[in-house]
Design an enzyme around this catalytic site. Structure first.
Site, short mmCIF file in Angstrom:
data_model
loop_
_atom_site.label_atom_id
_atom_site.label_comp_id
_atom_site.label_asym_id
_atom_site.label_seq_id
_atom_site.Cartn_x
_atom_site.Cartn_y
_atom_site.Cartn_z
N GLU A 104 0.81 -1.22 0.00
CA GLU A 104 0.00 0.00 0.00
C GLU A 104 0.85 1.28 0.00
OE1 GLU A 104 -3.16 -0.14 2.90
OE2 GLU A 104 -4.02 -1.94 2.00
N GLU A 131 -5.25 -9.45 1.08
CA GLU A 131 -6.11 -9.38 2.27
C GLU A 131 -7.54 -9.44 1.75
OE1 GLU A 131 -5.40 -5.58 4.23
OE2 GLU A 131 -3.34 -6.10 4.76
#
Ligand SMILES: *[C@@H]1O[C@H](CO)[C@@H](O)[C@H](O)[C@H]1NC(C)=O
Ligand SMILES: *[C@@H]1O[C@H](CO)[C@@H](O)[C@H](O)[C@H]1NC(C)=O
Ligand SMILES: *[C@@H]1O[C@H](CO)[C@@H](O)[C@H](O)[C@H]1NC(C)=O
Ligand SMILES: *[C@@H]1O[C@H](CO)[C@@H](O)[C@H](O)[C@H]1NC(C)=O
Length: 486
Positions: A160, A268
């Protein structure tokens, strides 16, 4: 040495360092290099203690406590997990026990190379000043620590680093630079290729651009070292039992990545807006409609403040299953195993596009293909390797019985939990039974003498009882070492 007579000989003979088959990227798939079967990631994000539970000074991370890993691996084996992702790892820690235990049960590891410490990652707000030789040394140490474990599936070079449109401007070029350096380090200093990729936040406006930017080949060269080998997406768009393939936007995800030249998976998943989680998305993710996606990792193993746990790790080391665990297990057990164990199809090999600004749609996205050059000290490390790094090594697993109680969602004790050596080096698969009912599947198929290992573990437990049960693993390993040295 005092310890070795505590161990019956059976303990020493029970274990064998069977290695899981290494996994490589072939086109859009992860593929078992021995069986040539495709591997769907059926994983869980593993960070007991949460994201803030990591301190570099302690030399402890989720893979440094063999007893805790034995307990968790036994439960994961029953659940059907084949991969764990670990976010914060100390490259100087001793991971041999945990890596060997996960290897033994057919569970692969994906490691984030970065740390939430100063200088331990590229700074999202100031990437250029954090791209330094000392940062690179840390991530090269991560390669040294994990390169020799056969169950190391891959490294996340960044997680990220792009998390909004602002950070999509200057950061992309650093994701590629770090991947280039990691891949060159692996190429020169490891015995096999280990995939390196990125884990993306689902920032819809720049998601496709991020993937295009990272999968493309500069100069059209397939061997471009700065390309991602895989693309992980952190996806929380399927929430609750009313969601569908279309309402969740999974259909758009499939469309977007259908022709990917690299594997795409959920690094995720598991929205928790509706609780308990029912995990209906599992049927979609591993079903016919999503075969272009290589599975995913459920966020996350243990219950922490943010309320995403499959299990509760109690302070006394016991584990209590949550309803989420039970629901996930039921979903895994319903999957079509023919499909998820299919052999890889060469039809999925797609050439990467040549990098060009025209691949990128958003004007917010910094489509720079002129990468910063590797700091010269780091180039030397890539060329010569790190001479003083901690290098992990797989070892025999002798302790197989879980030395902690495990409780079902209703508080009943699940008895007889132990790890079983995986069949012929292949990835773990769903067990077909439900641990929450107290039923455990006998996955042992390798002819390892279970009677000798269970005898060994009960006596090791007895011995350990006198000095504190937490040292059981260390005690057995120390004992083996002592005998081997004789
Ligand atoms: C993927 O490739 C197929 C076959 O070449 C093509 O029909 C389809 O439009 C492509 N999809 C995307 C999203 O580019
Ligand atoms: C461990 O702690 C849990 C949660 O507090 C409790 O329910 C359980 O009885 C304890 N087990 C043992 C063996 O102490
Ligand atoms: C390892 O984990 C177990 C289970 O949580 C715990 O009881 C034990 O104290 C830990 N051992 C070390 C050395 O931290
Ligand atoms: C399982 O998947 C295989 C391979 O795609 C397919 O041929 C088969 O029909 C599926 N079985 C079921 C019960 O859906």
């Amino acid at each position: 040495m005092l310890l070795n007579y505590l161990l019956p000989l059976g303990t020493l003979l029970a274990g064998s360092a069977l290695a899981v088959n290494t996994v490589e990227v072939q086109g859009q798939d992860f593929v078992d290099t021995k069986t040539n079967k495709r591997m769907y990631i059926m994983g869980v994000d593993y960070q007991p203690g949460g994201s803030s539970g990591y301190s570099e000074a302690s030399k402890e991370d989720p893979l440094t406590n063999g007893t805790a890993c034995l307990r968790d691996a036994a439960i994961m084996q029953q659940l059907g997990i084949n991969t764990v992702r670990i976010y914060n790892v100390d490259p100087d820690g001793d991971h041999d026990d945990c890596a060997s235990i996960f290897n033994y049960v057919g569970i692969y590891m994906m490691l984030d190379v970065n740390a939430p410490t100063s200088g331990g990652s590229i700074n999202r707000a100031d990437p250029s000043s954090s791209y330094t030789a000392s940062y690179l040394e840390r991530i090269f140490k991560m390669v040294e620590a994990f390169k020799n474990y056969p169950n190391t599936l891959g490294f996340f070079g960044a997680n990220e680093l792009i998390n909004d449109e602002d950070s999509a401007k200057d950061n992309p070029v650093y994701i590629r630079a770090v991947q280039r350096d990691l891949k060159n380090y692996i190429k020169n200093n490891a015995d096999r290729t280990i995939p390196v990729g990125y884990s993306a936040a689902q920032v819809q406006s720049v998601l496709e651009d991020t993937w295009e930017y990272l999968q493309c080949a500069i100069d059209g060269d397939d061997n471009d070292m700065s390309r991602s080998d895989f693309f992980g997406l952190n996806s929380y768009s399927w929430c609750g039992g009313d969601a569908t393939f279309t309402s969740s936007g999974y259909n758009k995800i499939v469309d977007m990545f259908q022709n990917s030249s690299i594997p795409v998976f959920f690094s995720e998943y598991g929205c928790n807006e509706v609780k308990p989680r029912v995990f209906d998305e599992v049927q979609a993710l591993y079903g016919e409609q999503m075969t272009s996606i290589s599975g995913g990792l459920v966020y996350e193993w243990s219950q922490e403040d943010n309320d995403y746990g499959l299990v509760i790790i109690n302070d006394n080391g016991t584990v209590t299953l949550r309803t989420d665990f039970n629901n996930l297990q039921s979903q895994f057990n319903k999957l079509n195993t023919t499909l998820i164990q299919s052999t890889s199809s060469s039809a999925t090999a797609i050439d990467p596009p040549k990098c060009a600004k025209s691949l990128i749609d958003s004007s917010s996205f910094g489509a720079d293909f002129d990468l910063p050059s590797t700091p010269s000290k780091a180039s030397d490390m890539i060329k010569n390797g790190l001479s003083n790094a901690n290098v992990g090594k797989i070892k025999d697993v002798s302790e197989t019985s879980v030395p902690f109680k495990v409780y079902s969602t209703s508080g009943k004790e699940v008895s007889g939990l132990s790890i079983k050596e995986v069949k012929s080096g292949e990835a773990n698969t769903p067990s077909g039974t439900n641990l929450d009912d107290g039923s455990t599947a006998d996955k042992s198929t390798t002819g390892t003498s279970t009677s000798s290992s269970s005898k060994a573990s009960s006596s090791a437990e007895g011995a350990a009882g006198k000095i504190g049960v937490q040292s059981t693993g260390a005690l057995v390993f120390a004992g083996i070492l002592a005998v081997l040295l004789c």
